[in-house]
Design a protein around this motif. Sequence first.
Motif, PDB file in Angstrom:
ATOM      1  N   ASP A 283      15.817  29.286  19.056  1.00 33.51           N
ATOM      2  CA  ASP A 283      16.554  28.393  19.952  1.00 33.51           C
ATOM      3  C   ASP A 283      16.810  29.151  21.245  1.00 33.51           C
ATOM      4  O   ASP A 283      17.665  30.042  21.310  1.00 33.51           O
ATOM      5  N   THR A 284      16.036  28.806  22.295  1.00 36.82           N
ATOM      6  CA  THR A 284      16.153  29.546  23.548  1.00 36.82           C
ATOM      7  C   THR A 284      15.859  28.639  24.720  1.00 36.82           C
ATOM      8  O   THR A 284      15.462  27.471  24.534  1.00 36.82           O
ATOM      9  N   THR A 285      16.020  29.153  25.930  1.00 39.61           N
ATOM     10  CA  THR A 285      15.739  28.368  27.137  1.00 39.61           C
ATOM     11  C   THR A 285      14.242  28.366  27.423  1.00 39.61           C
ATOM     12  O   THR A 285      13.496  29.230  26.935  1.00 39.61           O
ATOM     13  N   THR A 286      13.827  27.409  28.255  1.00 43.70           N
ATOM     14  CA  THR A 286      12.412  27.289  28.591  1.00 43.70           C
ATOM     15  C   THR A 286      11.892  28.552  29.266  1.00 43.70           C
ATOM     16  O   THR A 286      10.768  29.001  28.987  1.00 43.70           O
ATOM     17  N   GLU A 287      12.710  29.159  30.124  1.00 42.64           N
ATOM     18  CA  GLU A 287      12.279  30.341  30.868  1.00 42.64           C
ATOM     19  C   GLU A 287      12.025  31.539  29.950  1.00 42.64           C
ATOM     20  O   GLU A 287      11.179  32.383  30.234  1.00 42.64           O
ATOM     21  N   ASP A 292      10.856  35.630  24.206  1.00 40.88           N
ATOM     22  CA  ASP A 292      11.599  35.681  22.938  1.00 40.88           C
ATOM     23  C   ASP A 292      10.640  35.587  21.746  1.00 40.88           C
ATOM     24  O   ASP A 292      10.871  36.223  20.714  1.00 40.88           O
ATOM     25  N   CYS A 293       9.578  34.780  21.869  1.00 43.71           N
ATOM     26  CA  CYS A 293       8.593  34.701  20.782  1.00 43.71           C
ATOM     27  C   CYS A 293       7.899  36.046  20.590  1.00 43.71           C
ATOM     28  O   CYS A 293       7.692  36.494  19.447  1.00 43.71           O
ATOM     29  N   TRP A 294       7.548  36.700  21.698  1.00 49.18           N
ATOM     30  CA  TRP A 294       6.883  38.006  21.575  1.00 49.18           C
ATOM     31  C   TRP A 294       7.851  39.069  21.074  1.00 49.18           C
ATOM     32  O   TRP A 294       7.433  40.035  20.399  1.00 49.18           O
ATOM     33  N   LEU A 295       9.138  38.887  21.371  1.00 47.51           N
ATOM     34  CA  LEU A 295      10.136  39.809  20.826  1.00 47.51           C
ATOM     35  C   LEU A 295      10.193  39.690  19.307  1.00 47.51           C
ATOM     36  O   LEU A 295      10.227  40.704  18.589  1.00 47.51           O
ATOM     37  N   ALA A 296      10.190  38.445  18.806  1.00 44.75           N
ATOM     38  CA  ALA A 296      10.183  38.235  17.357  1.00 44.75           C
ATOM     39  C   ALA A 296       8.899  38.789  16.748  1.00 44.75           C
ATOM     40  O   ALA A 296       8.919  39.386  15.662  1.00 44.75           O
ATOM     41  N   TYR A 297       7.780  38.608  17.466  1.00 42.62           N
ATOM     42  CA  TYR A 297       6.500  39.144  16.994  1.00 42.62           C
ATOM     43  C   TYR A 297       6.597  40.667  16.846  1.00 42.62           C
ATOM     44  O   TYR A 297       6.141  41.260  15.856  1.00 42.62           O
ATOM     45  N   SER A 298       7.199  41.303  17.838  1.00 43.93           N
ATOM     46  CA  SER A 298       7.330  42.760  17.822  1.00 43.93           C
ATOM     47  C   SER A 298       8.178  43.232  16.638  1.00 43.93           C
ATOM     48  O   SER A 298       7.839  44.209  15.962  1.00 43.93           O
ATOM     49  N   TRP A 337      -0.677  39.270   1.589  1.00 40.75           N
ATOM     50  CA  TRP A 337      -0.747  38.749   2.954  1.00 40.75           C
ATOM     51  C   TRP A 337       0.153  37.518   3.075  1.00 40.75           C
ATOM     52  O   TRP A 337       0.141  36.653   2.221  1.00 40.75           O
ATOM     53  N   VAL A 338       0.923  37.452   4.157  1.00 42.08           N
ATOM     54  CA  VAL A 338       1.847  36.340   4.395  1.00 42.08           C
ATOM     55  C   VAL A 338       1.639  35.831   5.818  1.00 42.08           C
ATOM     56  O   VAL A 338       1.580  36.615   6.771  1.00 42.08           O
ATOM     57  N   GLU A 339       1.539  34.498   5.951  1.00 46.34           N
ATOM     58  CA  GLU A 339       1.403  33.900   7.287  1.00 46.34           C
ATOM     59  C   GLU A 339       2.783  33.653   7.868  1.00 46.34           C
ATOM     60  O   GLU A 339       3.666  33.098   7.200  1.00 46.34           O
ATOM     61  N   VAL A 340       2.964  34.032   9.120  1.00 49.17           N
ATOM     62  CA  VAL A 340       4.222  33.810   9.831  1.00 49.17           C
ATOM     63  C   VAL A 340       3.919  33.038  11.115  1.00 49.17           C
ATOM     64  O   VAL A 340       3.038  33.425  11.885  1.00 49.17           O
ATOM     65  N   GLN A 341       4.648  31.953  11.323  1.00 49.51           N
ATOM     66  CA  GLN A 341       4.490  31.148  12.538  1.00 49.51           C
ATOM     67  C   GLN A 341       5.754  31.309  13.378  1.00 49.51           C
ATOM     68  O   GLN A 341       6.865  31.106  12.883  1.00 49.51           O
ATOM     69  N   ILE A 342       5.554  31.677  14.631  1.00 47.89           N
ATOM     70  CA  ILE A 342       6.683  31.905  15.534  1.00 47.89           C
ATOM     71  C   ILE A 342       6.603  30.879  16.665  1.00 47.89           C
ATOM     72  O   ILE A 342       5.587  30.779  17.352  1.00 47.89           O
ATOM     73  N   ARG A 343       7.687  30.150  16.863  1.00 44.77           N
ATOM     74  CA  ARG A 343       7.708  29.135  17.933  1.00 44.77           C
ATOM     75  C   ARG A 343       9.152  28.838  18.307  1.00 44.77           C
ATOM     76  O   ARG A 343      10.079  29.206  17.583  1.00 44.77           O
ATOM     77  N   THR A 344       9.360  28.122  19.417  1.00 45.04           N
ATOM     78  CA  THR A 344      10.714  27.723  19.827  1.00 45.04           C
ATOM     79  C   THR A 344      10.994  26.313  19.316  1.00 45.04           C
ATOM     80  O   THR A 344      10.100  25.622  18.820  1.00 45.04           O
ATOM     81  N   LYS A 345      12.234  25.885  19.463  1.00 47.99           N
ATOM     82  CA  LYS A 345      12.607  24.526  19.022  1.00 47.99           C
ATOM     83  C   LYS A 345      11.812  23.480  19.786  1.00 47.99           C
ATOM     84  O   LYS A 345      11.395  22.475  19.216  1.00 47.99           O
ATOM     85  N   ARG A 346      11.617  23.732  21.100  1.00 42.70           N
ATOM     86  CA  ARG A 346      10.833  22.775  21.889  1.00 42.70           C
ATOM     87  C   ARG A 346       9.397  22.702  21.380  1.00 42.70           C
ATOM     88  O   ARG A 346       8.827  21.609  21.216  1.00 42.70           O
ATOM     89  N   MET A 347       8.820  23.856  21.129  1.00 39.78           N
ATOM     90  CA  MET A 347       7.446  23.896  20.625  1.00 39.78           C
ATOM     91  C   MET A 347       7.346  23.238  19.252  1.00 39.78           C
ATOM     92  O   MET A 347       6.374  22.541  18.951  1.00 39.78           O
ATOM     93  N   ASP A 348       8.355  23.449  18.431  1.00 44.87           N
ATOM     94  CA  ASP A 348       8.349  22.863  17.094  1.00 44.87           C
ATOM     95  C   ASP A 348       8.452  21.340  17.175  1.00 44.87           C
ATOM     96  O   ASP A 348       7.801  20.613  16.420  1.00 44.87           O
ATOM     97  N   LEU A 349       9.257  20.867  18.136  1.00 42.17           N
ATOM     98  CA  LEU A 349       9.396  19.426  18.322  1.00 42.17           C
ATOM     99  C   LEU A 349       8.070  18.808  18.779  1.00 42.17           C
ATOM    100  O   LEU A 349       7.670  17.749  18.297  1.00 42.17           O
ATOM    101  N   ILE A 350       7.392  19.505  19.710  1.00 44.41           N
ATOM    102  CA  ILE A 350       6.095  19.011  20.180  1.00 44.41           C
ATOM    103  C   ILE A 350       5.080  19.022  19.040  1.00 44.41           C
ATOM    104  O   ILE A 350       4.310  18.082  18.853  1.00 44.41           O
ATOM    105  N   ALA A 351       5.101  20.100  18.253  1.00 48.94           N
ATOM    106  CA  ALA A 351       4.157  20.206  17.139  1.00 48.94           C
ATOM    107  C   ALA A 351       4.393  19.108  16.110  1.00 48.94           C
ATOM    108  O   ALA A 351       3.460  18.629  15.465  1.00 48.94           O
ATOM    109  N   GLU A 352       5.653  18.694  15.954  1.00 50.55           N
ATOM    110  CA  GLU A 352       5.976  17.676  14.948  1.00 50.55           C
ATOM    111  C   GLU A 352       5.840  16.252  15.484  1.00 50.55           C
ATOM    112  O   GLU A 352       5.423  15.350  14.773  1.00 50.55           O
ATOM    113  N   LYS A 353       6.195  16.055  16.781  1.00 50.40           N
ATOM    114  CA  LYS A 353       6.263  14.681  17.268  1.00 50.40           C
ATOM    115  C   LYS A 353       5.563  14.433  18.593  1.00 50.40           C
ATOM    116  O   LYS A 353       5.226  13.298  18.892  1.00 50.40           O
TER     117      LYS A 353
END
Length: 734
Positions: A283-287, A292-298, A337-353
């Motif tokens: 949950d973050t701002t558009t900017e 933040d996604c790359w921070l979680a990746y790191s 092996w485990v798959e991890v998907q990293i995205r923001t709330k906005r991206m998740d909303l677009i992916a879902e709807k």
Amino acid sequence: MEEKYFTPEEKKEMLALSRQLLAHTREIQERDDFKRIRHIISDGIKQNHYRRDRYGINPTIHNLNTAMLLCDKISPDRNMIIAILLFNLCKTEFIPTEELVKEWGDDIAKLIRGLLKVSTLYSKQAAVESDNFRKLLLTFAEDIRVIIIMIVDRLALMRTINHHPNEKMVHDVAYESNYLYAPLAHRLGLYAIKSELEDLSLKYTNRKTYTDIAHKLNETKVKRDQYIAEFIKPIREKLDATGLKYEIKGRTKSIYSIWNKLKKQKNDIDHIYDLFAIRIIIDTTTEKEKSDCWLAYSVITDMYQPNPSRMKDWLSIPKSNGYESLHITVYGPGDRWVEVQIRTKRMDLIAEKGLAAHWKYKGIKSEGDLDTWMNNVRDILEAAETGPMELMKNMKMDIYDKEVFVFTPKGDLYKLPLGASLLDFAFHIHSKLGMTCTGGKVNGKNQKLNYKLKSGDTVEILTSTAQAPKLDWLAFVVTSKARNKIRQTVHEMNNRSATLGKELLERRFKNRKIELNESSLMKVIKKLGYKTVTDFYDAIADESLDINNVITEYEGLDKKIPDAAEIRSAEEFQLMTAADDDSTSSDVLVIGDDIKGINYRLSKCCNPIYGDDVFGFISAEGVIKIHRHDCPNATNIREKYPYRLITTRWSGKLGQQFGATLRIVGNDDLGIVTSITSIINKERDTSLRSISIDSNDGIFQGFLVVGVNDTVALNNLIKKLKTVKGVKDVQRSK
């Protein structure tokens, strides 16, 4: 009657389902709704109108189950439930349409009409493999609620047919459910129904595989949940330290999804990378989204070794459909092996709807406006507080009202624009089919090229090798493919036709030893009323303009036409009689592979007659023109247009006269014409059609057009004409 209609088990189930449905719909039903319905169904059963289907399924139980699933999986809706329960009685016409509207209102009648219309699709036996079949369902349904009823009805059927004795029926229903109904459910956001349809489909079509995967998942569920918790725990600690706002979800894939992975990766279940997936939603701002996604990746890759070959970066460059996410596969505890998907709330909303629309991500094709429309429907389904079905009553399924869907005789389905003609359909299948199309059969009846197609039509295209595109076709075709191909082909044919016409004219001038002057020819073209040189040469090629007329006009430009009283010899003698039409549909000729009755023309450049060695040539207009093998143009035609030649022979049927041109040379004598015409008139079955004779310095030469039955008669006539006093030579003109 009802005692015999229901088995003891069915009666017990019916009572239980009725009570449940009554409880679920207590707030939406009107007074005496269920009492009236029960009375109607009871009467229908007594009069054998609510009978079991051919597979022995009891419609009362099935429809009650469908109504209950509608309540559980989507939302209770009075009109939809009544339509479900009364549909069978309307299908057998136990309830007339007028009575339906009077007793239950227009909306319920509309729903049942939609269900009846969709049910007619199955009589077409179209291949459900066609992606257009889904669109045709939408076109015919007219109301989104009809599609929802169909989907829920199919789930009820799928739950019912487990271990049904008719294995073929089970397999067919399962296959159709997976290909047709599961994707429709997905598009409507009915994910639970979609997954269950897919799982049941696998269960019925490949029970061993389904059972093996299910047992494996059950055996490992506790361990899997423990593993997910173990995997997530250190990630939570590290992410919390960064100050990010996030949520983590762990989910196990459906049995059907796992089976797909097993097939694609050709592996066993223990080695499937994404048997379950971890999704981190920030949950973050558009900017700050990407950083933040790359921070979680790191954070994650600092703890777990990533697999570079399995990384998918749709953050830097989103998918063309708008999907944004960062997918990584890491080596977790226990060497898994485990798959991890990293995205923001906005991206998740677009992916879902939104833009991506989840079904695109899963590989199900999208159709533009349908995505937006279906997203709106899904939003209503998920967010409406006052009953989503109520809000959908006025939503018409007109997303494909600008298209028609037609079947081939084999049941294949094609989509075309609204207003498309039978010819459009022919071009849509194949350009060659369109160019040779002569018409077709629509629903078994002969129709012309300009017939406008309607959704549900079954179309068979009829063709002929003699057919060729014409410019007037553009008046009724609407597809760009058809229009472009017609223009291109006609243009090419016109160019070839004009070239051929020019060659014919130049050759005839050369044979007559006339010098061709371009300036004089342009005067003739203008005098004859042709706007362009191309039109002029086209007319010569298609024989709508006689070259002899052109020569006459050309030679007459600088000559003074003599007065009739001044004619004292054969000079300028003209006799014209009505010529027979050179086109015919009789069976004098057999064209192609023993085909008779095809329209053709006897070419004027060589005037073939019965008995000549001939061949057919498909002209630019698609007309078959018959040439002699020794025609002056034959060599040129064979070299340039071998693909347009067609074998031709005389059939042996006599009785038709043919025009033949004779070139005659002799001494000028006033009696010469009388002698010639006298011989011709005395010949049996021979007629004189025209004479054109010029005289110069006491020598005349001219051309006779005579009507004869065959080459034998013509040769006899030539011999007799040669005996006329003053005639030096008579030859058949080419």
